[in-house]
Design an enzyme around this catalytic site. Structure first.
Site, PDB file in Angstrom:
ATOM      1  N   GLU A  51       6.678  11.611 -14.213  1.00  0.00           N
ATOM      2  CA  GLU A  51       7.998  12.019 -14.676  1.00  0.00           C
ATOM      3  C   GLU A  51       8.487  10.997 -15.701  1.00  0.00           C
ATOM      4  OE1 GLU A  51      10.898  12.662 -11.629  1.00  0.00           O
ATOM      5  OE2 GLU A  51       9.511  13.796 -10.346  1.00  0.00           O
TER       6      GLU A  51
ATOM      7  N   GLU B  74       8.902  10.489  -4.573  1.00  0.00           N
ATOM      8  CA  GLU B  74       9.529   9.163  -4.637  1.00  0.00           C
ATOM      9  C   GLU B  74       9.925   8.697  -3.236  1.00  0.00           C
ATOM     10  OE1 GLU B  74      12.617  10.170  -7.337  1.00  0.00           O
ATOM     11  OE2 GLU B  74      11.332  10.069  -9.098  1.00  0.00           O
TER      12      GLU B  74
END
Length: 551
Positions: free
Chosen positions: A481, A340
């Site tokens: 995710e 991320e």
């Protein structure tokens, strides 16, 4: 083939199994027998890796002390799953805080890396809690391996702290059956996008392990999870998962400029974990996880830092080493460029940060391809800004990298790049650590406990957005995710809504041709994401697993 270091390897798989009576140390309870399995998992030039498993065949013990001596002057350089001292050739290993208690027939495992000169014979005698265990060597049925792993961060709100695992009551599941397969493959990766998505199926994250670290030093047990075992991955596969995503951090394991050499022991450990999953017939995804978080000590892949030339050079050289190490694995291994990555604020993307993220992705693709072998045709996975759907699919600056160095064997009409996003919306249900929002979806019974946004219509629209922007152009989408934390302490019905959330996400992703991977951080209990107890390799959330599998 594998990297040069691996090509020079004379792989050893020496296993010694010994049995005998066990005395009791002052800290331990009575015991009457033990077995020790010592396995050399890999060997290269002057280094090697080994796994050791201790099985208690007698009464339960509350602590253990294993001692042995090397016969050729070997030295342990790094050990996980216990604490170690070495004096000359004599080695003493004591249990870690989490694996000292051994029930009858219970096991504890640890692994280590070491050095040797000349020969590397396995120890032939062990003492457990002061008494010798003796026995004859046994022949393994396959080369053993060992493992580590790691964690999630939300895409729209600040990341939450990792939590130690607990040991809840296991839920019964069918007995898993290992399915080892050959690791090395020399043929190019020929699977197209449709077959890739079908093969990867439903995925699971081995979170909070190989990305775990202490002050920037990666350590697979640093965040409370035990060393990963084949038994855990057998259970994950038996539950119905086809893909394991393995987050990896490098951080302080990377040496200085100009070479930026990755610690060979850590690189070997990463491969051991990959092999443990790959040899069970699972798809495997590995990434560079914690190196891009400003909140992590030693992080360096920072998109708004001033030293971009040095950062990009370091990034290229680290991925070159990782890709070379894993070059020989077949098409079930996928590389993901990073996790991320963003500037730390949860508003709209900024420049030049987004341009640097695009540059990292391009460096990643070019570097992996140029290492050759299977990497020239391997599927590669890249994220946009913070793996956020809106900021990846919308007009905020994401650029899909070119793939000019891929193998000529790949048909010109096919892609070999996937797009990575994460999904934790609405965050007040999925990740906020409070009891205010505990229900989700059309089956919610209390409007006060349900978020006012982020329901199934929003989820559908988000995943359709990814499909229309990327999948229609041949780029598969990977929801790497998703999940929601346990809030049953506040609402006994919470797991029902967690299951509804997972079921809907997976079904909607499948509708739009996307692959999914549930985020599991190994923590069971309040605010945990776990589906399994990693210590006992048992299921703890069968209802959520059934929902994921559509059962």
């Amino acid at each position: 083939m594998f990297s040069l270091r691996k090509a020079l390897t004379v792989v050893a798989a020496a296993v010694v199994a010994v049995t005998g009576s066990v005395a009791v140390s002052e800290q331990a309870s009575a015991a009457a027998g033990c077995r020790v399995d010592y396995a050399i998992t890999n060997q290269w030039q002057s280094g090697f890796g080994a796994d050791v498993k201790v099985t208690n065949l007698g009464d339960a013990v509350t602590g253990w002390d294993l001692r042995f001596s090397f016969g050729a002057g070997q030295t342990v350089t790094q050990l996980w799953g216990g604490s170690m001292t070495q004096s000359g050739t004599a080695v003493t290993v004591r249990n870690a805080a989490w694996n000292g208690a051994l029930a009858t027939n219970g096991t504890a495992s640890f692994g280590f890396n070491g050095t040797f000169a000349g020969t590397n014979p396995a120890p032939t005698a062990f003492t457990l809690n002061g008494v010798t265990c003796t026995g004859a060597p046994v022949t393994p049925t396959s080369s053993p391996t060992s493992t580590p792993s790691q964690s999630p961060r939300p895409t729209t709100t600040p990341s939450q702290s990792p939590r130690p695992s607990t040991t809840p009551s296991p839920t019964a599941t069918r007995t898993p059956t290992p399915t080892p397969t050959p690791t090395s493959s020399t043929a190019p990766v020929t699977v197209d996008a449709a077959r890739l998505v079908a093969g990867m199926g439903k995925g699971w994250n081995l979170g909070n392990q190989l990305e775990a670290n202490v002050n920037g030093m990666p350590d697979e047990t640093a965040w409370g999870n035990p060393v990963v075992t084949g038994a855990l991955l057998d259970r994950v596969k038996a539950a119905g998962f086809s893909t394991v995503r393995i987050p990896v951090s490098y951080l302080s394991k990377v040496g200085p400029a100009p070479g930026y050499a990755v610690d060979p022991a850590w690189l070997d450990r990463v491969e051991e974990v990959v092999k443990l999953a790959y040899d069970r017939g699972l798809y495997v995804v590995i990434n560079m996880h914690g190196d891009g978080y400003k909140s992590v000590g030693g992080a360096w892949l920072i998109c708004d830092a001033s030293s971009q030339t040095a950062i990009k050079d370091k990034y290229q050289k680290v991925w070159q080493q990782v890709a070379s190490e894993l070059q020989g694995y077949g098409g079930r291994l996928v590389f993901e460029s990073m996790n991320e990555n963003f500037d730390g604020q949860y508003g709209a993307p900024t420049q030049p940060c987004y341009s640097n993220i695009n540059a990292y992705n391009q460096i990643f693709v070019d570097t992996v391809r140029r290492t050759g072998g299977n990497n020239a045709s391997r599927w590669l996975l890249v994220p946009g800004w913070n793996t956020n759907i809106d900021y990846t699919a919308g007009s905020y600056g994401f650029v899909v990298p070119t793939d000019q160095y891929r193998s000529a064997a790949v048909p010109s009409s096919e892609r070999r790049i996937m797009i990575s996003v994460h999904y934790y919306d609405p965050w007040d249900f999925a990740g906020t650590e409070s009891g205010a929002t505990t229900q989700w979806g059309p089956n919610a019974t209390d409007p006060a406990k349900k978020s006012t946004w982020g329901q199934q219509d929003f989820m559908d629209a988000q995943l359709k957005k990814m499909h229309d922007t990327f999948a229609t152009k041949g780029y598969p989408v990977f929801v790497g995710e998703y999940g929601s934390i346990d809030k049953t302490a506040f609402d006994a019905s919470n797991n029902r809504y967690r299951a509804d959330y997972a079921r809907t996400l997976v079904a909607t992703a499948a509708k739009y041709g996307a692959v999914t991977a549930y985020w599991d951080n190994g923590h069971n209990g309040q605010y945990g994401f776990a589906l399994f107890d990693r210590r006992s390799a048992t299921v703890t959330q069968q209802g959520i697993i059934d929902a994921i599998m559509g059962r």
